[in-house]
Design a protein around this motif. Structure first.
Motif, PDB file in Angstrom:
ATOM      1  N   GLN A   1       0.811  -1.215   0.000  1.00 12.97           N
ATOM      2  CA  GLN A   1       0.000   0.000   0.000  1.00 12.97           C
ATOM      3  C   GLN A   1       0.846   1.268   0.000  1.00 12.97           C
ATOM      4  OE1 GLN A   1      -3.341  -0.046  -0.293  1.00 12.97           O
ATOM      5  NE2 GLN A   1      -3.131  -2.262  -0.466  1.00 12.97           N
ATOM      6  N   TRP A   2       2.135   1.139  -0.219  1.00 15.73           N
ATOM      7  CA  TRP A   2       3.057   2.267  -0.086  1.00 15.73           C
ATOM      8  C   TRP A   2       2.655   3.464  -0.948  1.00 15.73           C
ATOM      9  CZ3 TRP A   2       5.986   3.176   3.757  1.00 15.73           C
ATOM     10  CH2 TRP A   2       6.919   4.202   3.680  1.00 15.73           C
ATOM     11  N   GLN A   3       2.249   3.225  -2.184  1.00  9.53           N
ATOM     12  CA  GLN A   3       1.856   4.331  -3.064  1.00  9.53           C
ATOM     13  C   GLN A   3       0.668   5.094  -2.476  1.00  9.53           C
ATOM     14  OE1 GLN A   3       0.784   3.231  -7.035  1.00  9.53           O
ATOM     15  NE2 GLN A   3       0.620   5.325  -7.735  1.00  9.53           N
ATOM     16  N   ASN A   4      -0.295   4.370  -1.949  1.00  8.88           N
ATOM     17  CA  ASN A   4      -1.454   5.016  -1.323  1.00  8.88           C
ATOM     18  C   ASN A   4      -1.067   5.731  -0.035  1.00  8.88           C
ATOM     19  OD1 ASN A   4      -3.133   4.019  -3.345  1.00  8.88           O
ATOM     20  ND2 ASN A   4      -3.510   2.136  -2.220  1.00  8.88           N
ATOM     21  N   LEU A   5      -0.174   5.145   0.727  1.00  5.93           N
ATOM     22  CA  LEU A   5       0.241   5.743   1.992  1.00  5.93           C
ATOM     23  C   LEU A   5       1.010   7.051   1.811  1.00  5.93           C
ATOM     24  CD1 LEU A   5       1.382   2.538   3.905  1.00  5.93           C
ATOM     25  CD2 LEU A   5      -0.567   3.990   4.470  1.00  5.93           C
ATOM     26  N   THR A   6       1.717   7.196   0.697  1.00  6.27           N
ATOM     27  CA  THR A   6       2.546   8.389   0.480  1.00  6.27           C
ATOM     28  C   THR A   6       1.969   9.354  -0.550  1.00  6.27           C
ATOM     29  OG1 THR A   6       3.859   7.225  -1.176  1.00  6.27           O
ATOM     30  CG2 THR A   6       4.650   7.157   1.109  1.00  6.27           C
ATOM     31  N   ARG A   7       0.754   9.095  -1.004  1.00  3.58           N
ATOM     32  CA  ARG A   7       0.153   9.945  -2.032  1.00  3.58           C
ATOM     33  C   ARG A   7       0.040  11.407  -1.593  1.00  3.58           C
ATOM     34  NH1 ARG A   7      -2.226   8.284  -6.505  1.00  3.58           N
ATOM     35  NH2 ARG A   7      -2.505   6.223  -5.603  1.00  3.58           N
ATOM     36  N   TYR A   8      -0.211  11.645  -0.313  1.00  6.04           N
ATOM     37  CA  TYR A   8      -0.353  13.022   0.166  1.00  6.04           C
ATOM     38  C   TYR A   8       0.940  13.819  -0.001  1.00  6.04           C
ATOM     39  CZ  TYR A   8       2.220  12.032   4.430  1.00  6.04           C
ATOM     40  OH  TYR A   8       3.204  11.711   5.329  1.00  6.04           O
ATOM     41  N   LEU A   9       2.078  13.153  -0.113  1.00  3.56           N
ATOM     42  CA  LEU A   9       3.347  13.853  -0.315  1.00  3.56           C
ATOM     43  C   LEU A   9       3.442  14.461  -1.718  1.00  3.56           C
ATOM     44  CD1 LEU A   9       5.773  11.282   1.337  1.00  3.56           C
ATOM     45  CD2 LEU A   9       4.971  13.459   2.300  1.00  3.56           C
ATOM     46  N   GLU A  10       2.716  13.873  -2.669  1.00  2.00           N
ATOM     47  CA  GLU A  10       2.751  14.335  -4.050  1.00  2.00           C
ATOM     48  C   GLU A  10       1.834  15.527  -4.297  1.00  2.00           C
ATOM     49  OE1 GLU A  10       1.588  10.864  -6.174  1.00  2.00           O
ATOM     50  OE2 GLU A  10       3.250   9.677  -5.387  1.00  2.00           O
ATOM     51  N   ASN A  11       0.844  15.710  -3.417  1.00  2.00           N
ATOM     52  CA  ASN A  11      -0.141  16.767  -3.604  1.00  2.00           C
ATOM     53  C   ASN A  11      -0.364  17.457  -2.266  1.00  2.00           C
ATOM     54  OD1 ASN A  11      -2.427  18.344  -3.984  1.00  2.00           O
ATOM     55  ND2 ASN A  11      -3.372  16.887  -5.367  1.00  2.00           N
TER      56      ASN A  11
END
Length: 100
Positions: free
Chosen positions: A14-24
């Motif tokens: 789930q790493w991509q979902n867990l760190t998505r807020y860092l991209e936006n």
């Protein structure tokens, strides 16, 4: 597979979902805002179980509506309710002037 391995594997998957807020920057790291927004409804739902009559439920709904309207308009709910009650004692036939 141990419980720790299961949890670590899940997190990595789930790493991509867990760190998505860092991209936006507009995304929140948690859902606290949503939780705070629904909290009055949850508390109210428990309190409404004790409305034994239709009149009691209507009174609760009216009070809740006044409080949420005051909040939505940037007013202090307690002060707004006191103001409304004072004004209603002076002019009980008129409600328009009490709207925020």
């Amino acid at each position: 597979m141990s419980e720790v391995n299961k949890h670590v594997t899940y997190s990595l998957n789930q790493w991509q979902n867990l760190t998505r807020y860092l991209e936006n920057g507009r995304l929140n790291i948690d859902n606290n805002r949503a939780e705070r927004a629904i909290k009055p409804f949850v508390i109210g739902g428990k309190n409404w179980l004790f409305s034994n009559t239709a009149n009691g439920a209507n009174a609760s709904a009216m009070l809740y509506s006044m409080i949420e309207t005051a909040k939505a308009n940037g007013l202090v709910p307690f002060d707004y309710l006191i103001h409304c009650l004072e004004q209603l004692s002076l002019k009980p036939e008129s409600l328009e002037h009490l709207l925020p």
